[in-house]
Scaffold this motif. Structure first.
Motif, PDB file in Angstrom:
ATOM      1  N   MET A 187       0.843  -1.201   0.000  1.00 51.58           N
ATOM      2  CA  MET A 187       0.000   0.000   0.000  1.00 51.58           C
ATOM      3  C   MET A 187       0.880   1.252   0.000  1.00 51.58           C
ATOM      4  SD  MET A 187      -3.039   0.620   2.738  1.00 51.58           S
ATOM      5  CE  MET A 187      -4.613  -0.043   2.329  1.00 51.58           C
ATOM      6  N   GLU A 209      -2.776   5.466  -1.054  1.00 53.64           N
ATOM      7  CA  GLU A 209      -3.769   4.430  -0.723  1.00 53.64           C
ATOM      8  C   GLU A 209      -4.103   4.446   0.774  1.00 53.64           C
ATOM      9  OE1 GLU A 209      -2.699   1.371  -4.397  1.00 53.64           O
ATOM     10  OE2 GLU A 209      -1.631   1.170  -2.497  1.00 53.64           O
ATOM     11  N   ASP A 224      -6.436   7.291   1.199  1.00 51.62           N
ATOM     12  CA  ASP A 224      -7.762   6.895   0.687  1.00 51.62           C
ATOM     13  C   ASP A 224      -8.491   6.007   1.689  1.00 51.62           C
ATOM     14  OD1 ASP A 224      -7.423   8.289  -1.657  1.00 51.62           O
ATOM     15  OD2 ASP A 224      -6.757   6.550  -2.822  1.00 51.62           O
ATOM     16  N   ARG A 225      -7.721   5.116   2.290  1.00 50.87           N
ATOM     17  CA  ARG A 225      -8.351   4.219   3.268  1.00 50.87           C
ATOM     18  C   ARG A 225      -8.838   5.009   4.480  1.00 50.87           C
ATOM     19  NH1 ARG A 225      -5.808  -1.296   5.882  1.00 50.87           N
ATOM     20  NH2 ARG A 225      -7.078  -1.280   7.761  1.00 50.87           N
ATOM     21  N   GLU A 279     -12.649   4.880   5.613  1.00 50.22           N
ATOM     22  CA  GLU A 279     -12.992   4.180   6.865  1.00 50.22           C
ATOM     23  C   GLU A 279     -12.944   5.073   8.093  1.00 50.22           C
ATOM     24  OE1 GLU A 279     -10.625   0.623   7.116  1.00 50.22           O
ATOM     25  OE2 GLU A 279     -11.226  -0.034   5.106  1.00 50.22           O
ATOM     26  N   LEU A 286      -7.529   4.227  10.896  1.00 54.39           N
ATOM     27  CA  LEU A 286      -6.383   3.472  10.379  1.00 54.39           C
ATOM     28  C   LEU A 286      -5.804   2.656  11.518  1.00 54.39           C
ATOM     29  CD1 LEU A 286      -4.135   5.990   8.344  1.00 54.39           C
ATOM     30  CD2 LEU A 286      -5.569   4.165   7.397  1.00 54.39           C
TER      31      LEU A 286
END
Ligand code: 5AD
Ligand code: FES
Length: 352
Positions: free
Chosen positions: A1, A5, A8-9, A13, A16
């Motif tokens: 990743m 990315e 973006d996660r 969400e 993290l």
């Protein structure tokens, strides 16, 4: 990743895992920062528009019983001349602020025993009586539950208490042994349970801070869900034990503002005075990185230089009216405007 990315996660969400925080905070490029800033800015304009909330800070006493190693008004600093505003002087600052369009007053001070919760409650009641359309924010440090309750019952709406670090060992390196990380965290929980809009926060680059520490701060923000987050760079003060430490990173501060905005879209996020102090465009860039609040000083000119938490603090030679106009101009220059209004925390409306 890769870092994009990971960002973006976070955006998808709002969370993290710790390892990814540590990775993101250890190795990031200007390009990653720009990517996060754009996302953050889109989120804040989606919720708040291109509008910046202003809060007037009244620094009403620089007398402090604490001895935090980083802070210029720590009790061991004997080079500092101490002051305490009278109740009338505090109310005059609010009157002046009101005339400039401020609808939130932040009363901030050291932990000064003279200002018992009874005395403070009186002042809060007077402000709320004179300005029922205004919010009162307190930032007077660690108190006990009953004292916070008294102040809340007197009408205080919000409370700022930076947790400083979510890592207990790190906390111990920034504070004398008599101060307790557990107590500070308990204060934050008490404040929230009493219905205050509650602000936590950290200094970026405080001595002994690691990426792991900041990862813990981000996890703490995720769990605690503060209404406000104060993040500014650490700046050394010449009369403290940390005089020779390096200042925090400007770029990392901006990056963290963006990441906070992405994780907690509706959070009230100031572009802090410390950010404006380490870079002349700090507050503008803070807004462009996702901040939506600015907190100019309303303290009388005569005492401003005495509320030096760190060296070279800006706006200590400027009248409140000057700051008000200066900020308006600065925000206009980047296409934003200051708004008159309380600027309460609100639940996120449907956000695409
Ligand atoms: N540099 C930057 N921020 C500081 N603060 C205190 N001392 C410094 C410093 N040297 C911050 C702390 C505190 C807030 C009021 O100001 O985070 O909570
Ligand atoms: Fe104080 Fe610009 S904000 S002089």
């Amino acid at each position: 990743m890769n870092n994009r990315e990971i960002i973006d996660r976070l955006s998808a969400e709002r969370s993290l895992p710790k390892e990814l925080w540590v990775r993101l905070l250890t190795e990031y490029s200007d390009d990653d920062r720009a990517y996060a800033a754009e996302k953050a800015r889109n989120i804040s304009t989606g919720i708040f528009g291109r509008k910046i909330y202003i809060r007037g800070i009244v620094e009403f006493s620089n007398i402090c019983r604490n001895d935090c190693l980083y802070c210029g008004i720590r009790r061991s600093n004997t080079a500092l001349s101490r002051y305490r505003l009278t109740e009338d002087e505090i109310l005059e600052c609010c009157a002046e602020g009101y005339s400039f369009g401020f609808r939130t007053f932040v009363l901030q001070s050291g932990e000064d025993a003279f200002f018992t919760s009874d005395r403070l409650a009186d002042i809060v009641r007077k402000i709320k009586l004179s300005y029922p359309d205004c919010a009162v924010t307190l930032s007077v440090g660690e108190l006990e539950y009953g004292e916070y309750k008294l102040l809340r019952d007197a009408g205080a709406d919000r409370y700022l208490l930076r947790h400083e670090t979510a890592d207990r060992e790190h906390y111990g390196k920034l504070h004398p042994a008599e101060m307790s990380w557990e107590h500070r965290m308990k204060c934050l929980r008490d404040l929230k349970s009493l219905g205050y809009q509650t602000g936590a926060g950290i200094m970026v680059g405080s001595p002994y801070q690691t990426a792991e520490c900041i990862a813990k701060d981000m996890l703490f923000f995720e769990e605690f869900q503060p209404h406000m987050i104060g993040i500014g760079p650490f700046i050394p003060h010449k009369d403290t034990p940390f005089r020779d430490k390096t200042a925090g990173s400007y770029k990392l501060t901006l990056f963290l503002l963006s990441l906070c905005r992405i994780m907690l879209p509706e959070v009230l996020l100031p572009a802090t005075t410390a950010l404006g102090t380490i870079d002349p465009r700090g507050r503008e860039e803070g807004v462009l990185a996702g901040a939506n609040v600015i907190m100019p000083n309303l303290s009388p000119l005569a005492v401003r230089k005495k509320y030096m938490l760190y060296d070279n603090k800006i706006c200590t030679g400027d009248e409140s009216a000057q700051c008000r106009h200066c900020l308006e101009e600065r925000m206009r220059s980047i296409g934003y405007e200051l708004v008159i209004g309380r600027g309460d925390w609100q639940e996120r409306r449907a956000l695409k």
